[in-house]
Design an enzyme around this catalytic site. Structure first.
Site, mmCIF file in Angstrom:
data_model
loop_
_atom_site.group_PDB
_atom_site.id
_atom_site.type_symbol
_atom_site.label_atom_id
_atom_site.label_comp_id
_atom_site.label_asym_id
_atom_site.label_seq_id
_atom_site.Cartn_x
_atom_site.Cartn_y
_atom_site.Cartn_z
ATOM 1 N N CYS A 33 5.789 26.437 -32.711
ATOM 2 C CA CYS A 33 4.854 25.962 -31.693
ATOM 3 C C CYS A 33 5.438 24.891 -30.775
ATOM 4 O O CYS A 33 4.816 24.506 -29.792
ATOM 5 C CB CYS A 33 3.628 25.368 -32.368
ATOM 6 S SG CYS A 33 4.098 23.991 -33.433
ATOM 7 N N ASP A 35 5.946 21.770 -31.564
ATOM 8 C CA ASP A 35 5.505 20.427 -31.929
ATOM 9 C C ASP A 35 6.660 19.659 -32.585
ATOM 10 O O ASP A 35 7.600 20.250 -33.093
ATOM 11 C CB ASP A 35 4.318 20.493 -32.891
ATOM 12 C CG ASP A 35 3.063 20.973 -32.185
ATOM 13 O OD1 ASP A 35 3.097 21.077 -30.947
ATOM 14 O OD2 ASP A 35 2.069 21.246 -32.864
ATOM 15 N N CYS A 58 -0.340 19.285 -33.863
ATOM 16 C CA CYS A 58 -1.730 19.640 -34.105
ATOM 17 C C CYS A 58 -2.321 18.825 -35.260
ATOM 18 O O CYS A 58 -1.614 18.074 -35.935
ATOM 19 C CB CYS A 58 -1.815 21.117 -34.437
ATOM 20 S SG CYS A 58 -1.108 21.479 -36.045
ATOM 21 N N CYS A 102 2.639 24.622 -40.008
ATOM 22 C CA CYS A 102 2.543 23.223 -39.594
ATOM 23 C C CYS A 102 3.043 22.291 -40.695
ATOM 24 O O CYS A 102 3.483 21.179 -40.416
ATOM 25 C CB CYS A 102 1.116 22.863 -39.248
ATOM 26 S SG CYS A 102 0.366 24.017 -38.093
HETATM 27 FE FE1 FES Z 1 2.389 23.033 -34.213
HETATM 28 FE FE2 FES Z 1 0.644 22.901 -36.103
HETATM 29 S S1 FES Z 1 0.504 24.116 -34.328
HETATM 30 S S2 FES Z 1 2.564 21.936 -36.015
#
Ligand code: FES
Length: 123
Positions: A33, A35, A58, A102
Site C-alpha cells: 500500500c 505506507d 492506516c 498491515c
Molecule cells: Fe497500508 Fe494498512 S493499508 S499498512
C-alpha cells in the site's frame, strides 16, 4: 470488523514519537500500500530500554505498531528479533484478513532497528 484491542491501540497508540539519541533506527515501507513506519530504539544491557514509533499508515498499521512497541519493550534483542507478524496480530485479537499485510510493517521495522543498532555497534 476490528477487535476491541485493535481499536484501543488505534485510539490510544502507545510509545508514539522519536528518540533523538536513538541507538538504532529502522524504516520500512509496505510494498502493498506504500505506507511507511519508523522505529527508534534505545538499548541498555542488550535489552530494549525504550522504543518509539511513527507510522504513516492506516489504522491497523498504527495499532500493530503500538502493539509491537509494547511487546518489545524490556525484551533482549534476541527475543525482540523473534517477534513475528503473527505474534503482533495474535496479541491484538486478530486482524481482518484484508488487513493482515498491515502487520508486516511493525515487526519488520522493529527488526530493522535492531539490525541498525548491531551494524553501528560492530563498526
Ligand atoms: Fe497500508 Fe494498512 S493499508 S499498512
Amino acid at each position: 470488523m476490528y477487535s476491541e484491542k485493535v481499536m484501543d491501540h488505534f485510539r490510544n497508540p502507545r510509545n508514539v514519537g522519536e528518540i533523538p539519541d536513538a541507538d538504532g533506527v529502522g524504516t520500512v515501507g509496505n510494498p502493498v500500500c506504500g505506507d511507511m513506519m519508523t522505529v527508534h530504539i534505545k538499548v541498555k544491557d542488550n535489552r530494549i530500554a525504550d522504543i518509539k514509533f511513527k507510522t504513516f499508515g492506516c489504522g491497523a498499521a498504527v495499532a500493530t505498531s503500538s502493539m509491537v512497541t509494547e511487546l518489545a519493550k524490556g525484551k533482549t534483542l534476541d527475543e525482540a528479533m523473534k517477534i513475528t507478524r503473527a505474534d503482533v496480530a495474535e496479541h491484538l485479537g486478530g486482524l481482518p484478513p484484508i488487513k493482515m499485510h498491515c502487520s508486516n510493517l511493525a515487526a519488520d521495522a522493529l527488526h530493522s532497528a535492531i539490525d541498525d543498532y548491531r551494524k553501528k555497534k560492530s563498526k
